[in-house]
Design an enzyme around this catalytic site. Structure first.
Site, PDB file in Angstrom:
ATOM      1  N   LEU A 582       0.758  -1.440  -0.152  1.00  0.00           N
ATOM      2  CA  LEU A 582      -0.262   0.389   0.195  1.00  0.00           C
ATOM      3  C   LEU A 582       1.003   1.513   0.053  1.00  0.00           C
ATOM      4  O   LEU A 582       0.022   2.610  -0.375  1.00  0.00           O
ATOM      5  CB  LEU A 582      -1.163   0.299   1.077  1.00  0.00           C
ATOM      6  CG  LEU A 582      -2.331  -0.797   1.449  1.00  0.00           C
ATOM      7  CD1 LEU A 582      -1.742  -2.744   0.680  1.00  0.00           C
ATOM      8  CD2 LEU A 582      -3.319  -0.373   2.162  1.00  0.00           C
ATOM      9  N   HIS A 583       2.234   1.099   0.302  1.00  0.00           N
ATOM     10  CA  HIS A 583       3.257   2.143   0.574  1.00  0.00           C
ATOM     11  C   HIS A 583       3.990   1.971  -0.726  1.00  0.00           C
ATOM     12  O   HIS A 583       4.941   1.432  -0.411  1.00  0.00           O
ATOM     13  CB  HIS A 583       3.956   2.669   1.453  1.00  0.00           C
ATOM     14  CG  HIS A 583       2.853   2.761   2.768  1.00  0.00           C
ATOM     15  ND1 HIS A 583       3.419   1.582   4.175  1.00  0.00           N
ATOM     16  CD2 HIS A 583       1.863   2.325   2.738  1.00  0.00           C
ATOM     17  CE1 HIS A 583       2.470   1.999   4.556  1.00  0.00           C
ATOM     18  NE2 HIS A 583       1.039   2.375   4.409  1.00  0.00           N
ATOM     19  N   ILE A 584       3.672   2.819  -1.890  1.00  0.00           N
ATOM     20  CA  ILE A 584       4.682   2.472  -3.127  1.00  0.00           C
ATOM     21  C   ILE A 584       5.588   3.415  -3.443  1.00  0.00           C
ATOM     22  O   ILE A 584       5.793   4.414  -3.421  1.00  0.00           O
ATOM     23  CB  ILE A 584       3.644   2.447  -4.802  1.00  0.00           C
ATOM     24  CG1 ILE A 584       3.124   1.300  -3.776  1.00  0.00           C
ATOM     25  CG2 ILE A 584       4.328   1.842  -5.581  1.00  0.00           C
ATOM     26  CD1 ILE A 584       1.605   1.053  -4.714  1.00  0.00           C
TER      27      ILE A 584
END
Ligand SMILES: Cc1cc2nc3c(=O)[nH]c(=O)nc-3n(C[C@H](O)[C@H](O)[C@H](O)COP(=O)(O)OP(=O)(O)OC[C@H]3O[C@@H](n4cnc5c(N)ncnc54)[C@H](O)[C@@H]3O)c2cc1C
Length: 647
Positions: A582-584
């Site tokens: 969810l954290h790119i």
């Protein structure tokens, strides 16, 4: 037509194998239209090659030929019993070959998520889920008035900002406040309070980027927002500052301002504009149980800073991954984009940037297309790219930039969830988003790398991705336990070397990413820590998200040691377990030299002047905490520097 009746029939067979119902009142997948909805979602994939592959698979699925390939005997899938069909799917799941396992994971997601999305009251009742709340009749009118591209047109401005998420929204506001004429291009549409009905159907089909949905190796699901406001509309409002040790690491990579008051001021401005506070600490059962477990271990646990004003911290907040119905979440559509338009910025939605125009080594505009094929040509003095850490490097590459660091160093914070079955109801779809966090193991080796423990809202379709499948009846039974499940989210700060983003022949982004041995070890420690928390909180059964069942019952059947031995033996190779990002971050990183980074310390590309990046791509390494505040602070800082140069 994208899919034929034959394709649909094949998907019905597969879906009903995954989700056969209970033979009584709980319907099978085909009875609730899940396969139709799955094909509707699949049809939005812009990658023709992937659509062709899916069509070929479905066309061949119920043939003797494929039966022979899958079972060694030339039998059609439709002629098999439910048990035999399940055995076929499990043979894919348990294969030694990663592509077969990835196929299983893709089919599982394509069949089960739609089933729980469109399943309807009987299915939802059976798992204790009250269903979506629906739109609020008195929701206010939307504040923003974006335009659409309805014909080929050319417009002129000072700065065009591509992408309107955490980074793009912030950068646009800063540039417009400096008196610059700003145009914002957003590929998705505008959705606001009155559109949000809390359903996974509306949420996943309108507010999330469907493509690329998974890394090429099949190891990590990619979860990102789409539409005006990007990820800030669907995110969980966790608002951590960039940790000091991360700032020091970034400064050491050639961007010294991360250790100066320039970055302090940027973070302060972001915190103020987003109204970040700890005045909404009310923990739902999910977070109370996490806290209880951590406290029993003597581990540090704290209330989360959140960017909410007037959050109900209950039922509403539990659904805020599908948009906040009550407008409490201070997404960029409520904050920076309002400021930007108050200062004259124009917003186009449904405008997908294809290339940045480069003349004489300078960025002078962007070409974008609408879903109907109308072309918007923007001429500008500078371009800010903030399309998120997958689409930003893809856009730069499509525009002819060649620095090899564009698309390298991708970080994903690989995340998963460990289940703990609790005696009390948890209703994981309720309660404030991520009200607590446990940072006891964020530095496991003395280098600032480790794991963060949080919770996540587990609405049924999202949750079904982490509940393993060993047969239709058993899976339904596990889903019926979801209401009593604590899900400890394990978030790895990945050290890398990281993945890559490249563009395929069709111009679309392709993501490659393999967990390194060091990051796999962090994940394993994460399982151990999460199991300790769940056990200390009183879980009676602890279950990993591996496709093979791995579980123990504290004090009754197995123990942490045997569990960890099993988990380590199974490992984290592609499609062995459910992992999501969810954290790119980090795919066009800032740094001190073109040999090591894609961007200079101003956030400008080394190759093309006046082309500035302002999103998660800029991170020199992973932030180690949920990244929104860091992204907005970098965007704020890079936009301030650009504004100073342009004005
Ligand atoms: C479900 C979920 C929960 C999360 N929870 C948290 C949290 O609680 N706290 C936290 O700190 N972080 C959280 N995150 C992460 C955070 O929201 C993201 O890291 C952040 O939004 C990324 O910002 P960005 O500017 O890089 O990209 P985005 O916010 O993704 O914005 C990129 C925008 O660009 C648009 N776009 C893409 N390509 C183009 C193109 N070619 N032309 C025009 N527009 C384009 C996209 O549609 C999108 O709107 C969460 C993320 C998700 C998905």
């Amino acid at each position: 037509m994208t899919f034929s009746p034959r394709h649909l029939e094949a998907l019905r067979l597969i879906s009903d194998t995954f989700a056969p119902g209970d033979g009584g009142s709980i319907p099978p997948a085909s009875a609730v239209g899940a396969p139709e909805f799955a094909l509707e979602l699949a049809g939005t994939n812009p990658r023709k090659a992937e659509l062709d592959q899916l069509r070929t698979l479905l066309r061949l699925w119920d043939t003797r030929f494929l039966g022979f390939l899958l079972t060694g005997r030339p039998r059609k899938f439709s002629r098999l019993s439910q048990a035999q069909r399940e055995a076929v799917l499990l043979s894919l799941s348990d294969s030694r070959l990663a592509p077969k396992r990835a196929l299983f994971a893709a089919l599982k997601g394509a069949c089960l998520a739609p089933y729980y999305i469109v399943g309807g009251p009987v299915l939802w009742d059976s798992i204790g889920y009250p269903g979506p709340p629906g739109v609020l009749p008195d929701a206010p009118d939307p504040t923003l008035k974006p335009e659409h591209v309805t014909q080929n047109e050319t417009i002129i401005c000072d700065v065009v900002v591509v992408g309107s998420g955490a980074g793009g929204g912030t950068a646009a506001a800063v540039l417009a406040a400096a008196g610059l004429d700003v145009v914002i291009l957003e590929a998705g549409e505008y959705h606001d309070d009155r559109d949000f009905d809390g359903s996974e159907r509306t949420g996943f089909s309108q507010l999330y980027a469907g493509s690329p949905g998974v890394t090429s190796e099949g190891q990590v699901q990619l979860v990102a927002g789409r539409g005006l406001g990007g990820g800030t509309v669907v995110n969980y409002t966790t608002s951590f500052p960039t940790p000091d040790h991360v700032r020091a690491e970034w400064a050491a990579l050639g961007t010294p301002q991360f250790l100066t008051s320039e970055y302090d001021d940027a973070m302060a401005a972001v915190n103020t504009r987003l109204g970040v506070n700890k005045d909404h600490p009310g923990a739902g059962v999910r977070d109370q149980v996490l806290e209880r477990g951590a406290q029993a271990l003597g581990w540090s646990v704290d209330a989360m800073p959140r960017n909410v004003i007037g959050c109900d911290q209950g039922i509403e907040c539990g659904r805020c991954g599908m948009g906040c119905r009550i407008g409490a979440k201070q997404s960029v559509t409520k904050t920076w984009l309002v400021d930007a338009t108050d200062n004259g910025a124009r917003i186009y939605v449904g405008a997908r940037a294809r290339t940045v125009t480069v003349e004489n080594g300078r960025a002078v505009g962007v070409t974008a297309v609408s879903p109907n094929g109308d072309v918007l040509t923007v001429k500008s003095r500078a371009v800010v790219v903030a399309a998120g850490a997958i689409q930003t490097p893809a856009l730069l590459q499509r525009s002819g930039l060649e620095n090899p660091n564009i698309g390298r160093h991708l970080r994903l914070h690989p995340a998963t969830g460990l289940f703990g079955l609790m005696p009390e109801p948890v209703n994981p779809w309720e309660g404030a988003m991520q009200a607590r966090y446990v940072n006891e193991w964020t530095d496991l080796n003395g280098d600032g790398y480790g794991v963060l423990f949080e919770t996540a809202p587990m609405t049924p379709a999202f949750g079904s991705g982490f509940v393993n499948w060993r047969g239709g009846t058993e899976h339904l039974a596990r889903m019926q336990e979801l209401k009593n499940m604590l899900v400890v989210a394990i978030i790895v700060r990945d050290k890398g070397p990281g993945g890559t983003v490249k563009v395929g022949k069709d111009g679309e982004a392709v993501v490659n990413y393999r967990l390194s041995p060091g990051d796999t070890e962090l994940l394993m420690k994460g399982f151990e820590g999460a199991a300790r928390i769940a056990e200390a909180a009183g879980a009676t059964r602890i279950i990993s998200p591996h496709h093979r069942t791995m579980a123990y019952e504290p004090g009754r059947n197995g123990n942490l040691e045997t569990f960890m031995t099993q988990i380590r033996a199974e490992g984290a190779a592609p499609a062995r377990l459910a992992l999501a990002a969810l954290h790119i971050m980090g795919s066009a990183r800032m740094g001190g030299s073109p040999d090591l980074s894609a961007l200079n310390p101003d956030g400008e590309t080394w190759e093309v002047k006046d082309l500035v990046v302002a999103d998660g791509s800029c991170f020199p390494t992973a932030s180690g905490v949920n990244p929104m505040i860091s992204i907005e602070s970098i965007a704020y800082m890079n936009a301030k520097r650009l504004a100073a140069r342009l004005t």
